[in-house]
Write a protein that holds these residues in place. Sequence first.
Motif, PDB file in Angstrom:
ATOM      1  N   SER A   1       5.092   8.859   9.041  1.00 46.89           N
ATOM      2  CA  SER A   1       5.242   9.779  10.171  1.00 46.89           C
ATOM      3  C   SER A   1       4.991   9.041  11.491  1.00 46.89           C
ATOM      4  CB  SER A   1       4.263  10.939  10.000  1.00 46.89           C
ATOM      5  OG  SER A   1       2.954  10.427   9.920  1.00 46.89           O
TER       6      SER A   1
ATOM      7  N   LYS B   1       0.891  -1.172   0.000  1.00 50.81           N
ATOM      8  CA  LYS B   1       0.000   0.000   0.000  1.00 50.81           C
ATOM      9  C   LYS B   1       0.928   1.220   0.000  1.00 50.81           C
ATOM     10  CE  LYS B   1      -1.715   3.075   1.805  1.00 50.81           C
ATOM     11  NZ  LYS B   1      -1.446   4.465   1.303  1.00 50.81           N
TER      12      LYS B   1
ATOM     13  N   GLU C   1       9.290  17.724  13.653  1.00 48.45           N
ATOM     14  CA  GLU C   1       9.940  17.395  12.370  1.00 48.45           C
ATOM     15  C   GLU C   1       9.360  18.341  11.317  1.00 48.45           C
ATOM     16  OE1 GLU C   1       8.723  13.761  10.294  1.00 48.45           O
ATOM     17  OE2 GLU C   1      10.814  13.424   9.746  1.00 48.45           O
TER      18      GLU C   1
ATOM     19  N   GLU D   1      -0.357   7.548  -1.530  1.00 47.69           N
ATOM     20  CA  GLU D   1      -1.300   7.973  -2.565  1.00 47.69           C
ATOM     21  C   GLU D   1      -0.809   9.220  -3.283  1.00 47.69           C
ATOM     22  OE1 GLU D   1      -1.505   7.933   0.692  1.00 47.69           O
ATOM     23  OE2 GLU D   1      -3.224   9.032   1.494  1.00 47.69           O
TER      24      GLU D   1
HETATM   25  P1  NAD Z   1       2.446   9.555   6.375  1.00 57.20           P
HETATM   26  O1  NAD Z   1       2.530   9.032   7.769  1.00 57.20           O
HETATM   27  O2  NAD Z   1       1.520  10.674   6.090  1.00 57.20           O
HETATM   28  O3  NAD Z   1       2.013   8.365   5.366  1.00 57.20           O
HETATM   29  C1  NAD Z   1       2.658   7.125   5.380  1.00 57.20           C
HETATM   30  C2  NAD Z   1       1.667   6.055   4.953  1.00 57.20           C
HETATM   31  O4  NAD Z   1       0.597   5.988   5.890  1.00 57.20           O
HETATM   32  C3  NAD Z   1       1.033   6.331   3.584  1.00 57.20           C
HETATM   33  O5  NAD Z   1       0.955   5.123   2.860  1.00 57.20           O
HETATM   34  C4  NAD Z   1      -0.336   6.879   3.940  1.00 57.20           C
HETATM   35  O6  NAD Z   1      -1.310   6.582   2.969  1.00 57.20           O
HETATM   36  C5  NAD Z   1      -0.661   6.194   5.241  1.00 57.20           C
HETATM   37  N1  NAD Z   1      -1.502   7.021   6.128  1.00 57.20           N
HETATM   38  C6  NAD Z   1      -1.528   8.375   6.190  1.00 57.20           C
HETATM   39  N2  NAD Z   1      -2.431   8.781   7.111  1.00 57.20           N
HETATM   40  C7  NAD Z   1      -2.971   7.665   7.644  1.00 57.20           C
HETATM   41  C8  NAD Z   1      -3.948   7.429   8.655  1.00 57.20           C
HETATM   42  N3  NAD Z   1      -4.542   8.428   9.308  1.00 57.20           N
HETATM   43  N4  NAD Z   1      -4.255   6.160   8.961  1.00 57.20           N
HETATM   44  C9  NAD Z   1      -3.658   5.138   8.322  1.00 57.20           C
HETATM   45  N5  NAD Z   1      -2.729   5.296   7.348  1.00 57.20           N
HETATM   46  C10 NAD Z   1      -2.381   6.546   7.019  1.00 57.20           C
HETATM   47  O7  NAD Z   1       3.955   9.906   5.943  1.00 57.20           O
HETATM   48  P2  NAD Z   1       4.435  10.637   4.610  1.00 57.20           P
HETATM   49  O8  NAD Z   1       4.088  12.084   4.702  1.00 57.20           O
HETATM   50  O9  NAD Z   1       4.034   9.867   3.423  1.00 57.20           O
HETATM   51  O10 NAD Z   1       6.027  10.458   4.763  1.00 57.20           O
HETATM   52  C11 NAD Z   1       6.838  11.330   5.469  1.00 57.20           C
HETATM   53  C12 NAD Z   1       7.145  10.798   6.861  1.00 57.20           C
HETATM   54  O11 NAD Z   1       7.768   9.523   6.763  1.00 57.20           O
HETATM   55  C13 NAD Z   1       8.126  11.670   7.615  1.00 57.20           C
HETATM   56  O12 NAD Z   1       7.717  11.759   8.953  1.00 57.20           O
HETATM   57  C14 NAD Z   1       9.447  10.906   7.506  1.00 57.20           C
HETATM   58  O13 NAD Z   1      10.379  11.160   8.530  1.00 57.20           O
HETATM   59  C15 NAD Z   1       8.954   9.502   7.562  1.00 57.20           C
HETATM   60  N6  NAD Z   1       9.923   8.558   7.005  1.00 57.20           N
HETATM   61  C16 NAD Z   1      10.548   7.708   7.879  1.00 57.20           C
HETATM   62  C17 NAD Z   1      11.494   6.823   7.399  1.00 57.20           C
HETATM   63  C18 NAD Z   1      12.181   5.858   8.332  1.00 57.20           C
HETATM   64  O14 NAD Z   1      12.718   4.850   7.875  1.00 57.20           O
HETATM   65  N7  NAD Z   1      12.167   6.118   9.632  1.00 57.20           N
HETATM   66  C19 NAD Z   1      11.796   6.795   6.034  1.00 57.20           C
HETATM   67  C20 NAD Z   1      11.125   7.677   5.179  1.00 57.20           C
HETATM   68  C21 NAD Z   1      10.175   8.548   5.687  1.00 57.20           C
END
Ligand code: NAD
Length: 499
Positions: A226, A173, A384, A176
């Motif tokens: 996140s 997944k 962050e 998006e």
């Molecule tokens: P995000 O948390 O918004 O989304 C990540 C995933 O979760 C996506 O597939 C999204 O569709 C899903 N998602 C979003 N909201 C959700 C909800 N309410 N309920 C269930 N699923 C949900 O993160 P992003 O903005 O796509 O990515 C950036 C973040 O990822 C930053 O915080 C970054 O530091 C982190 N990141 C961490 C690593 C690591 O290995 N620690 C690597 C890359 C990115």
Amino acid sequence: MQKIGHFIGGKHVDGTSGRFADVYNPATGEVQAQVALASQQEMDAAIANAAAAQPAWAATNPQRRARVMMKFVDLLNRDMDKLAEALSREHGKTLPDAKGDVIRGLEVAEFCIGAPHLLKGEFSEGAGPGIDMYSMRQPLGVVAGITPFNFPAMIPMWKFCPAIAAGNAFILKPSERDPSVPIMLAELMIEAGLPAGILNVVNGDKSAVDAILDDETIQAVGFVGSTPIAQYVYSRATASGKRAQCFGGAKNHMIIMPDADMDQAADALIGAGYGAAGERCMAVSVAVPVGESTADALIEKLTPKIEALKIGPYTAGNDVDFGPLVTREALARVKGLVEQGIKEGAKLVVDGRDFSMQGYEDGFFMGGCLFDNVTRDMDIYKTEIFGPVLSVVRAKDYEEALDLPMSHEYGNGTAIFTRDGDTARDFASRINIGMVGINVPIPVPLAYHTFGGWKKSGFGDLNQHGSDGFKFYTRTKTVTSRWPSGLKDGAEFSIPTMK
Ligand code: NAD
């Protein structure tokens, strides 16, 4: 308008939920496609499909499975330009950086060609009288990965390569916001010889994620995103009995000791702080110079370099330093945090908020920002930011500098710049953070080591890729065997020991 559906059972499948999300070109601000958001029923169908395909794949010998990875690596190299272009178009990062995104995933696929060796079990001959004992690593069945927008090639490959090489079927997944590359990767896996149904890409939002978390067939969930969502996914997945590893956000500090090479440190900060517009979980977002004169020298070197950063669309050539942020909301959020920093009393030395580019006025661009005199009580220090904003927190000595990342809630990456081996060694040993750089600003481990943060940057056990990737997506079975000639007469009522 282009519609992006799902990739299930080796085929493109249209979304049927009637729900879609806009996919932007961040450089122009235009909606360039709409991605389908899966319903619970669509996710259930994909999982059923994966479950039907998985036993035959698990029974395929590991060398043959590894050959699919071998071919996949060839195809990634063949299609590198196409993949990078699609990635930059939806994410906004520069083409060289998009290639880096693909290559860092490709390297994990290369590592997974060693699956037969990595999956070898253990054997003890004569563990007891006539008894042999052996253990084997077996796939879990159907497993899943939920991935973020910022590395739409690398992070899906961190997840599905070890899982599939180990004999699982996979539900991906992806984010998006940039869904095209994950689908292209799945097409390439099929072309490489992967049976249909072993790698499925189901696009979606929270509903699709929740359908994965509550499903009884899926045995393990690997998440990256996140921290609040990582924590949510971890709690809900484990509550339904799944194995889960969930990696979250970061606030990576780089300590600059007075004996560091200031030019090297400043260059390192520019690349690590502003590359990919700061949208990297390993970006350096806090610089900690030790001593006032180190801080003054650093600010003096950083300022002109930040003002000279080349910002532009990926189409503007390979000497662009970074592109736009991913969405209009992300841009507004980062600008809002800069405003907040000013209100909190930090000194905005370079203000990139008004950056605008002719012909790309609606793109999600902003210039690099530099804050000095940031303190640990400020929101811009705790949060962050995930944008091209570097905060300088001045420390009077090494112990005060060390205490900053140690006390921060995140623990993904950190670095120290020094010429002193004792200080570097002390730092690496004492710091409570998962990935540490010594004169290396972004210490992302290579494919054959493992990647993972500590504290609020990672929930669950084991890291990503390397040997941990295989451990996470397999489980150990241990067999104790004795053949009839070794059997003694009569029942044994007490637990056998080796006494
Ligand atoms: P995000 O948390 O918004 O989304 C990540 C995933 O979760 C996506 O597939 C999204 O569709 C899903 N998602 C979003 N909201 C959700 C909800 N309410 N309920 C269930 N699923 C949900 O993160 P992003 O903005 O796509 O990515 C950036 C973040 O990822 C930053 O915080 C970054 O530091 C982190 N990141 C961490 C690593 C690591 O290995 N620690 C690597 C890359 C990115």
